[in-house]
Enzyme design. Structure first.
Site, short mmCIF file in Angstrom:
data_model
loop_
_atom_site.label_atom_id
_atom_site.label_comp_id
_atom_site.label_asym_id
_atom_site.label_seq_id
_atom_site.Cartn_x
_atom_site.Cartn_y
_atom_site.Cartn_z
N PHE A 151 10.01 21.35 -102.37
CA PHE A 151 8.49 21.64 -102.80
C PHE A 151 8.16 23.19 -102.46
CE2 PHE A 151 8.71 17.12 -102.09
CZ PHE A 151 8.44 16.61 -103.38
N ARG A 153 7.47 26.84 -102.64
CA ARG A 153 6.93 28.01 -103.59
C ARG A 153 7.32 29.31 -103.22
NH1 ARG A 153 1.24 27.17 -101.06
NH2 ARG A 153 2.50 27.01 -99.34
N LEU A 269 -7.04 26.06 -107.52
CA LEU A 269 -8.05 25.79 -108.68
C LEU A 269 -8.58 27.30 -108.79
CD1 LEU A 269 -10.85 23.19 -107.07
CD2 LEU A 269 -9.33 23.01 -109.36
N CYS A 279 9.31 27.34 -112.70
CA CYS A 279 9.20 25.78 -112.54
C CYS A 279 8.22 25.15 -113.47
CB CYS A 279 8.65 25.57 -111.09
SG CYS A 279 9.96 26.13 -109.83
N LYS A 282 8.73 25.24 -117.64
CA LYS A 282 10.13 24.31 -117.56
C LYS A 282 9.63 22.51 -117.47
CE LYS A 282 13.14 23.90 -114.65
NZ LYS A 282 14.50 23.99 -113.79
#
Ligand code: UGA
Length: 484
Positions: A151, A153, A269, A279, A282
């Protein structure tokens, strides 16, 4: 433990460096000989915060680089697959690299090994890997296959790995569970956080990482479902921002109220020009394709994608509203990466917007603190000019566009910017500034989901002119399902 990580892309390299950091002996493998040579020379092929420090700390000690899958597999107890799964067109990821690696691993398995799938893959990939291993001669009982989705980033990948919200172990047998528990023990029991000289985490006090154990298929689904959900959250807030802009509300205030609901949460948000990267675009398509294969019409995800692309068009429309025609307009662009903190320009909304502006005849001069080399591969010099810094990109320009959320852009010297620009027009696709502050600095400042401020400090020229961009497309028919 002795581990192999196959694939030296963003995920592979960060995972290999972090696995070494938490105490394992790691061999990081790539078939790209030039990349391996670079890594052995101490060069870092990607821009990722803290990665150079980790590579420096472990290279040649706990972390070795190799181009041989076979050798790495033979020397390791567990093998992580982190090769790319790019979109093959039509929403299906190209799984050929995963298949090729699995076939190669099969030839080198002589004692029980754990094969861990870490690339982003559709559900049931572990099953396919098992089949490939068997077909290529890995004996039954000699291996287990598990899913351990990442996970990370880009930009915060190292701390995301070392200080995760959760570690998902997708296991179908005890051997896999025991092995993965051992690999992550320094994080799950917290020993890593108690050592001296560790990479500092995002919070003052590091809690041991939470483990979620599932079967392999559930773990594979968690990864796609998480990315598609986050993409949906962004498209949702972008639509709300467009409404806020049309009615004169303020998206920042709306998000404060919305995100304070614990069931919704304040993260993801941030309204803007839409999501990009290798990511989300796709994975949304791939997840929808998985649903389709199951006979399920996940049309919600088509909307997520449509809104995302529409958001880029809205921004170009806003540039037109600010400047009228674009032919021969001289535009400065700050930011080309798909987000701040990375040099990655894959599926970057910034690049898509620049391409649109060029089509309309605008002249673009761009600057990005990290992504210029990669941007040149997709937008060659000649198509656009490249500047050496923010102020050079803005100099003598009709307008300045902010397209990537680099923190340093938010700290620009507004007085200096105002002095170098031909016209004081800024179009901010990332809401980096406060509209009142920009108006006070004399800029005509367009952002996303927030009204344009026109103040007395602005040149007389702006007064009485209607600048408000058309934020929402004019509806030709009432949307289906809307009560009459
Ligand atoms: C994403 C996920 O966040 C990771 O958890 C996941 O591991 C990774 O994909 C992956 O599958 O490998 P990443 O693509 O690196 O990570 O970047 P994000 O920070 O998620 O941003 C994605 C895009 O959404 C960027 O273009 C960003 O600018 C945009 N975004 C993000 C918004 O427009 N608004 C937001 O509020 C947040």
């Amino acid at each position: 433990m002795r581990l192999a990580v196959i694939g030296c892309g963003y995920v592979g390299l960060v995972s290999a460096a972090c696995l070494a950091e938490i105490g394992h002996e790691v061999i990081s493998v790539d078939t790209d000989l030039e990349k391996i040579a670079e890594l052995n020379r101490g060069e870092v092929p990607i821009h990722e915060h803290l990665l150079p420090q980790l590579l420096e700390r472990h290279r040649g000690k706990r972390l070795k680089f190799s181009s041989s899958v076979g050798d790495a597999v033979k020397q390791s107890e567990a093998v992580f697959i982190t090769v790319g799964t790019p979109d093959s067109g039509g929403g299906e990821p190209d799984m050929s690299a995963v298949e090729a690696v699995a076939a190669e691993i099969a030839g080198s398995i002589s004692e029980p090994k754990l094969i861990v799938e870490k690339s982003t893959v559709p559900v049931c990939t572990c099953e396919s890997i098992r089949k490939v291993l068997l077909l290529h001669g890995a004996g039954t009982g000699r291996f287990s296959v598990a899913s351990n989705p990442e996970f990370l980033r880009e930009g915060t990948a190292v701390t995301d790995f070392l200080y995760p919200d959760r570690i998902v172990l997708g296991v179908d047998d005890d051997f896999s569970a025991a092995m993965l528990y051992s690999i992550y023990r320094p994080l799950t029991e917290g020993a890593y956080y108690r050592q001296a000289g560790v990479i500092p985490g995002p919070h003052a006090k590091a809690e041991p990482a939470r483990v979620i154990v599932t079967n392999a298929k559930s773990a594979e689904l968690i990864k796609h479902a998480a990315n598609a959900f986050l993409a949906m959250k962004i498209s949702y807030i972008n639509m709300v921002a467009n409404i806020a802009e049309a009615v004169g509300a303020d998206i920042d205030q709306v998000c404060t109220g919305l995100g304070a609901d614990a069931r919704i949460g304040p993260q993801f948000l941030q309204a803007g020009i839409g999501y990009g990267g290798s990511c989300f675009p796709k994975d949304v398509a791939a997840f929808q394709n998985v649903a389709f294969q199951c006979g399920i019409d996940f049309a919600l995800l088509s909307e997520v994608t449509r809104i995302n692309l529409e958001q880029q068009r809205q921004f170009v429309k806003k540039v037109r509203a600010a400047l009228w025609t674009l032919r021969n307009k001289r535009l400065g662009v700050l930011g080309l990466a798909f987000k701040g903190g990375t040099d990655d320009v894959r599926e970057s909304p910034a690049i898509a917007i620049v391409r649109e502006l060029l089509k309309e005849g605008a002249q673009v001069c761009a600057y990005d603190p990290a992504a210029m080399v990669k941007a040149r591969e997709v937008l060659p010099a000649g198509a656009i000019e490249y500047a050496e810094n923010e102020y050079q990109a803005a100099a003598r320009r009709d307008a300045l566009l902010l397209l990537t959320d680099w923190p340093q852009f938010a700290r620009l010297d507004l007085h200096k910017l105002r002095t170098v620009m031909k016209l004081p027009i800024i179009l901010d696709g990332r809401n980096l500034f406060n509209p009142n502050q920009m108006a006070a600095a004399g800029f005509l400042y367009y952002s996303v989901g927030r009204a344009l401020r026109v103040t007395e400090t602005m040149p007389n020229l702006w007064h009485g002119v209607r600048f408000a961009p058309q934020a929402v497309p004019v509806m030709t028919a009432r949307p289906e399902g809307l009560p009459v």
